[in-house]
Scaffold this active site. Sequence first.
Site, PDB file in Angstrom:
ATOM      1  N   ASP A  67      94.786  73.376 -16.918  1.00 13.01           N
ATOM      2  CA  ASP A  67      93.559  73.233 -17.502  1.00 13.01           C
ATOM      3  C   ASP A  67      92.324  72.702 -16.623  1.00 13.01           C
ATOM      4  OD1 ASP A  67      94.954  70.751 -17.207  1.00 13.01           O
ATOM      5  OD2 ASP A  67      95.496  70.532 -19.480  1.00 13.01           O
ATOM      6  N   ASN A 136      99.991  62.881 -28.496  1.00 12.53           N
ATOM      7  CA  ASN A 136     100.229  63.654 -29.674  1.00 12.53           C
ATOM      8  C   ASN A 136     101.006  64.936 -29.651  1.00 12.53           C
ATOM      9  OD1 ASN A 136      98.343  65.067 -28.269  1.00 12.53           O
ATOM     10  ND2 ASN A 136      96.654  65.105 -29.368  1.00 12.53           N
ATOM     11  N   HIS A 138     100.642  67.299 -27.283  1.00 15.25           N
ATOM     12  CA  HIS A 138      99.981  68.333 -26.800  1.00 15.25           C
ATOM     13  C   HIS A 138     100.573  68.661 -25.286  1.00 15.25           C
ATOM     14  CE1 HIS A 138      96.434  65.628 -24.570  1.00 15.25           C
ATOM     15  NE2 HIS A 138      97.523  66.117 -23.563  1.00 15.25           N
ATOM     16  N   GLU A 143      96.015  71.082 -28.231  1.00 15.39           N
ATOM     17  CA  GLU A 143      95.929  70.032 -29.151  1.00 15.39           C
ATOM     18  C   GLU A 143      96.746  70.518 -30.396  1.00 15.39           C
ATOM     19  OE1 GLU A 143      95.320  67.287 -27.987  1.00 15.39           O
ATOM     20  OE2 GLU A 143      93.178  66.971 -27.441  1.00 15.39           O
TER      21      GLU A 143
HETATM   22  C1  F6R Z   1      97.073  67.808 -17.568  1.00 19.39           C
HETATM   23  C2  F6R Z   1      97.735  68.197 -19.046  1.00 19.39           C
HETATM   24  C3  F6R Z   1      97.882  67.451 -20.144  1.00 19.39           C
HETATM   25  C4  F6R Z   1      98.856  66.080 -19.605  1.00 19.39           C
HETATM   26  C5  F6R Z   1      99.102  65.121 -20.730  1.00 19.39           C
HETATM   27  C6  F6R Z   1      99.701  63.878 -20.394  1.00 19.39           C
HETATM   28  O1  F6R Z   1      97.070  69.072 -16.873  1.00 19.39           O
HETATM   29  O2  F6R Z   1      97.881  69.346 -19.179  1.00 19.39           O
HETATM   30  O3  F6R Z   1      98.689  68.025 -21.129  1.00 19.39           O
HETATM   31  O4  F6R Z   1      99.946  66.527 -18.876  1.00 19.39           O
HETATM   32  O5  F6R Z   1      97.668  64.858 -21.241  1.00 19.39           O
HETATM   33  O6  F6R Z   1      98.998  63.127 -19.601  1.00 19.39           O
HETATM   34  P1  F6R Z   1      99.343  61.836 -18.663  1.00 19.39           P
HETATM   35  O7  F6R Z   1     100.458  62.322 -17.596  1.00 19.39           O
HETATM   36  O8  F6R Z   1      98.181  61.448 -17.881  1.00 19.39           O
HETATM   37  O9  F6R Z   1      99.940  60.821 -19.719  1.00 19.39           O
END
Ligand code: F6R
Length: 242
Positions: A67, A136, A138, A143
């Site tokens: 992403d 959450n 995701h 989301e």
């Molecule tokens: C990032 C991504 C997100 C993160 C998720 C957890 O490329 O795809 O899904 O993996 O938000 O983020 P952290 O590791 O910062 O807790």
Amino acid sequence: MRIIEAKDYEDMSRKAAAIIGAQVLLKPNCALGLATGSTPIGAYNQLIDWYKQGYLDFSRVSTYNLDEYRGLSHDNPQSYHYFMNEHLFSHINIDIEATHVPDGSNPNAEEACSSYDALVEAAGYVDLQLLGIGNNGHIGFNEPAAAFAAGTQCVDLTESTIEANSRLFDHIEDVPRQAYTMGVGTIMHARRVLLIASGPKKAQAIYDTVRGPVTPEVPASVLQLHADCTIVADSEALALLT
Ligand code: F6R
């Protein structure tokens, strides 16, 4: 689903890096799906260490990131392009032309998303997809929603994600409100999935992912249907499962 318990963040990072490193050893020209965020940084550091010690060669590896924020140029320090260069690509012998991140600088969402889908599909999808998980549930920036998204799409970030990601920005208002993300369908095409999680804030999401019903309200729960999914998580993230 295979669940590997790690003692703490450091242990989780080393175990995750071992799985990614083994993939590179087994198939030197593999395609890796990569993630950003805080969770994978330790694993990337370990991979860099093993590269510097001569154990790993990334010269034939290609990568596809999950992403990117919409509206951020590649050289913006908050962009995921920048993050990947900082935390991995500039430290290893990967061909930078073989690294791919959705083009957040393209304001035309339809074009940015469809061209990224075409790229991942033309590559035959990835051999190993690394995932973090949102508080959450995701994955990528998929989301909680009423339906699983198939391909790359432009999404509105939820307030909880904006708040969680604001720690990396000076002001919460600076966090982009939209992102381009691989869809759940694309993620499910990966031949293997490795999801990593650390800390108590991830415990509910991990519980719902593993034990809950498969529902787009918890996007990661779809991984229950993947034929080869491994979760490496520390004991805090696994707390509700044990
Ligand atoms: C990032 C991504 C997100 C993160 C998720 C957890 O490329 O795809 O899904 O993996 O938000 O983020 P952290 O590791 O910062 O807790």
